[in-house]
Design an enzyme around this catalytic site. Structure first.
Site, PDB file in Angstrom:
ATOM      1  N   SER A   1      40.206  42.270  30.368  1.00  0.00           N
ATOM      2  CA  SER A   1      39.212  43.267  30.757  1.00  0.00           C
ATOM      3  C   SER A   1      38.907  44.231  29.610  1.00  0.00           C
ATOM      4  O   SER A   1      38.507  43.793  28.530  1.00  0.00           O
ATOM      5  CB  SER A   1      39.694  43.997  32.014  1.00  0.00           C
TER       6      SER A   1
ATOM      7  N   ASP B   1      34.521  37.012  39.684  1.00  0.00           N
ATOM      8  CA  ASP B   1      35.083  38.263  39.188  1.00  0.00           C
ATOM      9  C   ASP B   1      34.273  39.402  39.781  1.00  0.00           C
ATOM     10  O   ASP B   1      33.069  39.490  39.566  1.00  0.00           O
ATOM     11  CB  ASP B   1      35.014  38.279  37.655  1.00  0.00           C
TER      12      ASP B   1
ATOM     13  N   HIS C   1      39.317  38.775  39.047  1.00  0.00           N
ATOM     14  CA  HIS C   1      39.339  39.485  37.774  1.00  0.00           C
ATOM     15  C   HIS C   1      40.720  39.504  37.118  1.00  0.00           C
ATOM     16  O   HIS C   1      40.864  39.204  35.930  1.00  0.00           O
ATOM     17  CB  HIS C   1      38.847  40.922  37.964  1.00  0.00           C
TER      18      HIS C   1
END
Length: 283
Positions: free
Chosen positions: A93, A194, A224
């Site tokens: 991320s 996601d 995610h």
């Protein structure tokens, strides 16, 4: 402010190949610790720091910004380059964005990067209001726990501090402009389902980096936080194979990963080499 149990950083002294892992926005090293432990068990030197303002309470993030988060991983990278012959950087991320900036800035000092659901932009109409909204509203709902696997939990804040959100938006813009400077081999793994970072972010990153050795893997079963999800073992194995390919002679061949797969199929036990030069520890 004490660190939340489970949010501690992780370090392991292994061999001549080092790996830096970067966690995400409002998250903690807990989301990457199984990955770090997997690599450490295979003899790699591993560093998984806790980013400033993370792992305590969300109010502490209001006092930090992207410069603090980047400075932390930059320090850890420099320490690894002094200790190891080859260094790789991995991130999830926002940690993927940190990884990409390190690659852009440090060039040949980094042998390759692995990014999982890397973030490139703060999306939505509210993003444009952040410069003003952050002075009126301290926080909004959190981003953690986007995981498909039942029973799994991501340790992180249940609120997003808006001063920090404004800073990460500025950081993503900076990194986007620097993406053409990324030339190292890249392994990018992304989840189509996601709910935090859309697939457009990965597509944007792949379209702008200058790397010639690029592998894209789709994680069909995970959301995610794929490092804690159904595809976690695939991430761990693929990243190890990627590192072994790029650091021949310094890392045991990827037969380790093949052994893990064989064990899962019932073909026999996996052979895992002993980690060299120390034991894994938090802190």
């Amino acid at each position: 402010m004490p660190v939340l149990p489970g949010a501690e950083p992780f370090r392991h002294e292994g061999g001549e190949v080092g790996v830096l892992l970067c966690h995400g926005f409002t998250a903690t090293p807990q989301s990457l610790r199984p990955w770090a432990e997997y690599l450490a068990a295979r003899g790699l030197t591993v560093s998984l720091p806790l980013l400033p303002g993370h792992g305590t309470r969300w109010q502490d993030m209001q006092l930090t910004g992207w410069q603090d988060w980047y400075a932390e991983v930059d320090r850890e990278l420099r320490a690894l380059t002094r200790r190891c012959e080859r260094v790789f950087v991995c991130g999830l991320s926002m940690g993927g964005a940190l990884t990409l900036r390190l690659a852009a800035k440090h060039g040949d000092a980094i042998s390759g990067i692995v990014v999982v659901n890397p973030a490139n932009k703060v999306h939505g109409l509210a993003a444009h209001a952040l410069p003003v909204l952050r002075h009126l509203v301290p926080s909004t709902k959190g981003l953690t726990d986007d995981i498909a696997m039942p029973g799994e939990h991501e340790l992180g804040y249940d609120r997003v501090p808006l001063h920090a959100a404004h800073s990460v938006r500025q950081f993503f813009r900076l990194v986007d402009a620097e993406l053409p400077q990324v030339t190292q081999p890249v392994l990018l793994l992304r989840s189509p389902q996601d709910h935090v970072v859309p697939p457009a972010d990965s597509a944007r990153i792949l379209s702008r980096i200058s790397s010639l050795d690029v592998t894209e893997t789709v994680l069909e079963r995970s959301y995610h936080v794929a490092t804690l999800d159904y595809d976690a073992e695939r991430i761990f194995e693929d990243s190890y194979e990627f590192i072994a390919r790029l650091a021949p002679g310094l890392v045991a061949p990827a037969l380790v990963a093949d052994g893990d797969r064989a064990a899962e199929r019932g073909d026999g036990p996996a052979e895992v080499p002993e980690a060299a030069g120390g034991t894994a520890s938090g802190g």
